[in-house]
Motif scaffolding. Structure first.
Motif, mmCIF file in Angstrom:
data_model
loop_
_atom_site.group_PDB
_atom_site.id
_atom_site.type_symbol
_atom_site.label_atom_id
_atom_site.label_comp_id
_atom_site.label_asym_id
_atom_site.label_seq_id
_atom_site.Cartn_x
_atom_site.Cartn_y
_atom_site.Cartn_z
ATOM 1 N N ALA A 26 0.809 -1.211 0.000
ATOM 2 C CA ALA A 26 0.000 0.000 0.000
ATOM 3 C C ALA A 26 0.845 1.266 0.000
ATOM 4 C CB ALA A 26 -0.919 0.010 1.218
ATOM 5 N N THR A 27 0.421 2.234 -0.802
ATOM 6 C CA THR A 27 1.021 3.564 -0.769
ATOM 7 C C THR A 27 -0.030 4.642 -0.531
ATOM 8 O OG1 THR A 27 0.805 3.765 -3.171
ATOM 9 C CG2 THR A 27 2.893 2.925 -2.336
ATOM 10 N N ALA A 28 -1.304 4.283 -0.610
ATOM 11 C CA ALA A 28 -2.382 5.267 -0.532
ATOM 12 C C ALA A 28 -2.954 5.364 0.879
ATOM 13 C CB ALA A 28 -3.497 4.897 -1.512
ATOM 14 N N PHE A 29 -3.289 6.596 1.295
ATOM 15 C CA PHE A 29 -3.935 6.806 2.588
ATOM 16 C C PHE A 29 -5.250 6.044 2.654
ATOM 17 C CE2 PHE A 29 -1.593 11.027 2.498
ATOM 18 C CZ PHE A 29 -0.692 10.669 3.479
ATOM 19 N N LYS A 78 11.419 -7.331 2.237
ATOM 20 C CA LYS A 78 12.762 -7.197 1.661
ATOM 21 C C LYS A 78 12.872 -7.839 0.276
ATOM 22 C CE LYS A 78 16.524 -7.548 3.883
ATOM 23 N NZ LYS A 78 17.688 -8.073 4.613
ATOM 24 N N ASP A 79 12.066 -8.837 0.006
ATOM 25 C CA ASP A 79 12.166 -9.593 -1.243
ATOM 26 C C ASP A 79 11.873 -8.683 -2.442
ATOM 27 O OD1 ASP A 79 12.036 -11.348 -3.363
ATOM 28 O OD2 ASP A 79 10.731 -12.797 -2.345
ATOM 29 N N PRO A 80 12.799 -8.535 -3.373
ATOM 30 C CA PRO A 80 12.559 -7.698 -4.562
ATOM 31 C C PRO A 80 11.326 -8.111 -5.348
ATOM 32 C CG PRO A 80 14.882 -8.290 -4.402
ATOM 33 C CD PRO A 80 14.157 -9.107 -3.368
ATOM 34 N N LYS A 81 10.967 -9.399 -5.282
ATOM 35 C CA LYS A 81 9.791 -9.880 -6.017
ATOM 36 C C LYS A 81 8.503 -9.267 -5.469
ATOM 37 C CE LYS A 81 11.839 -14.349 -7.269
ATOM 38 N NZ LYS A 81 11.725 -15.828 -7.109
ATOM 39 N N THR A 82 8.502 -8.897 -4.190
ATOM 40 C CA THR A 82 7.326 -8.267 -3.594
ATOM 41 C C THR A 82 7.161 -6.841 -4.095
ATOM 42 O OG1 THR A 82 7.647 -9.590 -1.585
ATOM 43 C CG2 THR A 82 6.184 -7.694 -1.404
ATOM 44 N N ALA A 83 8.295 -6.188 -4.373
ATOM 45 C CA ALA A 83 8.304 -4.780 -4.817
ATOM 46 C C ALA A 83 7.611 -3.885 -3.800
ATOM 47 C CB ALA A 83 7.661 -4.643 -6.193
ATOM 48 N N SER A 84 7.927 -4.103 -2.532
ATOM 49 C CA SER A 84 7.310 -3.320 -1.472
ATOM 50 C C SER A 84 7.919 -1.922 -1.388
ATOM 51 C CB SER A 84 7.483 -4.016 -0.118
ATOM 52 O OG SER A 84 7.057 -3.174 0.940
ATOM 53 N N PRO A 85 7.095 -0.883 -1.286
ATOM 54 C CA PRO A 85 7.628 0.463 -1.086
ATOM 55 C C PRO A 85 8.271 0.650 0.281
ATOM 56 C CG PRO A 85 5.241 0.473 -0.912
ATOM 57 C CD PRO A 85 5.632 -0.889 -1.403
ATOM 58 N N LEU A 94 14.608 9.364 -2.161
ATOM 59 C CA LEU A 94 15.685 10.006 -2.915
ATOM 60 C C LEU A 94 16.886 9.127 -3.211
ATOM 61 C CD1 LEU A 94 15.700 13.498 -1.145
ATOM 62 C CD2 LEU A 94 14.634 12.892 -3.319
ATOM 63 N N ILE A 95 17.062 8.033 -2.476
ATOM 64 C CA ILE A 95 18.220 7.181 -2.735
ATOM 65 C C ILE A 95 18.097 6.561 -4.131
ATOM 66 C CG2 ILE A 95 17.237 5.033 -1.823
ATOM 67 C CD1 ILE A 95 20.803 6.209 -1.108
ATOM 68 N N SER A 96 19.185 6.423 -4.827
ATOM 69 C CA SER A 96 19.141 5.820 -6.161
ATOM 70 C C SER A 96 18.485 4.445 -6.101
ATOM 71 C CB SER A 96 20.557 5.693 -6.729
ATOM 72 O OG SER A 96 21.152 6.961 -6.901
ATOM 73 N N GLY A 97 17.433 4.248 -6.868
ATOM 74 C CA GLY A 97 16.722 2.973 -6.865
ATOM 75 C C GLY A 97 15.822 2.773 -5.669
ATOM 76 N N GLY A 98 15.563 3.821 -4.893
ATOM 77 C CA GLY A 98 14.726 3.718 -3.704
ATOM 78 C C GLY A 98 13.324 3.232 -4.022
ATOM 79 N N SER A 99 12.678 2.609 -3.040
ATOM 80 C CA SER A 99 11.394 1.955 -3.280
ATOM 81 C C SER A 99 10.266 2.924 -3.608
ATOM 82 C CB SER A 99 11.017 1.086 -2.073
ATOM 83 O OG SER A 99 11.053 1.836 -0.880
ATOM 84 N N THR A 100 10.402 4.197 -3.268
ATOM 85 C CA THR A 100 9.420 5.195 -3.707
ATOM 86 C C THR A 100 10.084 6.318 -4.490
ATOM 87 O OG1 THR A 100 9.532 6.378 -1.590
ATOM 88 C CG2 THR A 100 7.802 4.725 -1.832
ATOM 89 N N ASN A 101 11.255 6.043 -5.052
ATOM 90 C CA ASN A 101 11.939 7.024 -5.900
ATOM 91 C C ASN A 101 11.375 6.924 -7.308
ATOM 92 O OD1 ASN A 101 13.651 8.699 -7.320
ATOM 93 N ND2 ASN A 101 15.537 7.839 -6.494
ATOM 94 N N VAL A 102 10.118 7.351 -7.437
ATOM 95 C CA VAL A 102 9.450 7.316 -8.734
ATOM 96 C C VAL A 102 9.974 8.423 -9.656
ATOM 97 C CG1 VAL A 102 7.354 6.282 -7.817
ATOM 98 C CG2 VAL A 102 7.564 8.777 -7.879
#
Length: 507
Positions: free
Chosen positions: A49-52, A120-127, A421-429
């Motif tokens: 989830a990313t939405a309020f 943590k699993d990249p397959k989950t693609a968790s923000p 802001l980190i390079s490749g960060g999970s919410t660095n859209v």
């Protein structure tokens, strides 16, 4: 989308309307709290989830090892205690005994290990993945004991894991769909979800905190229109409007039978840009964009003066937040903006599109005010208003020139900035990548003294405020509105509605 005592806000700063506490009165148990919200959840998986609109629901169903209370202090939740090693690299948590998931499965250390590994699993693609990037290993060291081993000291570790929900390993690995069916340890469980209509939660009779919750049920009515929510609250159809915008709060201020609940908001409005697309791939254009924004006008026109111009770190986090007066680009100057655009090769200005949605009035209003403001500096913006689900999908896929939205804040600068802001960060859209920024972000989370962290984040704020991918707009006051018979609810600057477990309905 919390921290140690040194980052807590004093009670006076919460500015909350005084509501009779459950302890001061005789609690009346039972009843359904009718809640009106503007959007349907975008899935129910707490690790995606990313939405309020999802958090307001899943926050009642799921819990973390720790919690962040209304004074922004970290406190035990599913963990009864923890021990930190002297070198700061190992945290051992003792879990509460006798806790069960809402389907009857026992809560154990294996569920904690699975939940963290899943994030943590990249397959989950968790923000949320960036919040665990310092975790090297998670070990089950007993049925009710789990140990985290870090690769380096990580100052905000406790506040970061407080945001991660524990899910039922047996249910998920057995094929359970967390996007549609939620199974947690929280005070309420999912009974029914009719998309775009309502979400019904019912009391968890086996909740580990004995005697809670006081209510029998929560019903989230999906009501996109603000005036309909307002009329419904005043008529008694609805009894609670969470996280409303300031314009609705102003309308309800003197309404009969209604009380406003106000607190400091950690969330902020922003104009974000995709730095892989022209013209925003040029830092001079991003700097020009900041000079082109009249933030005091946004505070007045969008928030009715009930906000402050936003810097990279919330003003509530006093130790770390640099005053916005220290950012040169926060001085509104169309001439300076035009000069920077000319230097970047755009003497005739630029055209671009702003992606946004219209279910949160402060968001849509901010987009319109920005469109008008930016014209004087040579930024010609077209507003693309999308259905919220489409907006979220395009946001996740970085399918935008720019967007206007709200971002959840944090009481620690790492939680505020790292994953964004980190390079490749999970919410660095934004597709932003800057080695110097990366270096400071890594140093900030691993520094072991507050003084050192303050120095690092002061420098970082100066670097990103004007040339980063985010034009921070405003931190507004946070309001909820309730019927006068709603008792026991305490507002939280994190926008958490966890206090529904101690909320009750009087006559």
């Amino acid at each position: 989308m919390k921290h140690f005592a040194r980052w807590s806000l004093c009670a006076a700063l919460l500015l909350s309307t005084q509501i009779p506490s459950a302890q001061a009165q005789t609690v009346k148990r039972g009843g359904t709290l009718q809640i009106a919200v503007d959007q349907s959840p975008v899935g129910l998986d707490p690790h995606l989830a990313t939405a309020f609109s999802t958090f307001v629901v899943t926050g009642q169903i799921y819990e973390g090892l720790l919690d962040v209370d209304a004074s922004l202090k970290v406190k035990p939740l599913l963990a009864s205690k923890y021990v930190k090693s002297k070198d700061g690299l190992t945290y051992t948590f003792t879990l509460r005994p006798g806790v069960k998931f809402q389907n009857g499965d026992p809560f154990t250390a294996a569920d904690v290990e699975y939940s963290m590994d899943r994030v943590k699993d990249p397959k989950t693609a968790s923000p949320l993945a960036s919040r665990l990037s310092a975790v090297k290993d998670i070990k089950v060291t007993g049925p009710l004991e789990v140990t985290f081993v870090l690769s380096q000291p990580f100052a905000p570790f406790l506040s970061e894991i407080a945001t991660i929900a524990i899910v039922d390993k047996k249910y998920v690995t057995g094929g359970g769909d967390l996007q549609r069916k939620a199974v947690g340890t929280g005070p309420f469980s999912l009974k029914e979800w009719v998309p775009d209509t309502y979400v019904q939660l019912v009391k968890n009779p086996n909740y580990w905190a004995k005697g809670q919750p006081y209510l029998d049920a929560l019903k989230y009515n999906i009501v996109p229109d603000a005036s309909t929510r307002q009329i419904g609250l005043q008529s008694g159809t609805y009894q609670f409007l969470p996280n409303i915008d300031v314009s609705l709060a102003a309308t309800l201020k003197n309404a009969a039978g209604v009380k406003l609940i106000k607190s400091q908001d950690l969330s902020y409005s922003l104009l974000g840009v995709n730095v892989t697309r022209k013209p925003f791939n040029d830092p001079r254009v991003r700097e020009a964009l900041n000079y082109a924004i009249n933030r005091p006008e946004i505070v007045q026109g969008v928030y009715f003066g009930d906000a402050v111009p936003a810097g990279p770190i919330p003003p509530a986090v006093k130790q770390f937040a640099e005053p916005v007066s220290s950012f040169a680009c926060y001085t509104y100057s169309p001439d300076k903006a035009k000069d920077l655009l000319k230097q970047a090769g755009y003497p005739n200005g630029v055209d671009f599109s702003i992606l946004t949605f219209n279910t949160i009035k402060t968001v849509s209003d901010a987009a319109q005010v920005l469109q008008a403001e930016l014209t004087a500096s040579g930024f010609r913006a077209k507003i693309d208003v999308q259905e919220f689900g489409s907006f979220v999908q395009n946001w996740r896929n970085s399918n935008f020139d720019a967007f206007v939205s709200l971002n959840g804040g944090s009481v620690d600068p790492d939680g505020q900035l790292y994953r964004t802001l980190i390079s490749g960060g999970s919410t660095n859209v934004f597709k932003f990548a800057d080695p110097a920024v990366d270096k400071l972000l890594e140093q900030g989370r691993s520094a072991t003294t507050t003084g050192k962290r303050i120095q690092i984040y002061n420098k970082l704020q100066q670097m990103i405020a004007c040339k980063g991918p985010v034009a921070f707009l405003a931190y507004g006051a946070l309001y909820s509105a309730a019927s006068s018979n709603v008792n026991g609810f305490t507002p939280n600057p994190t926008r958490s509605l966890a206090a529904f477990k101690t909320t009750w309905l009087g006559k």
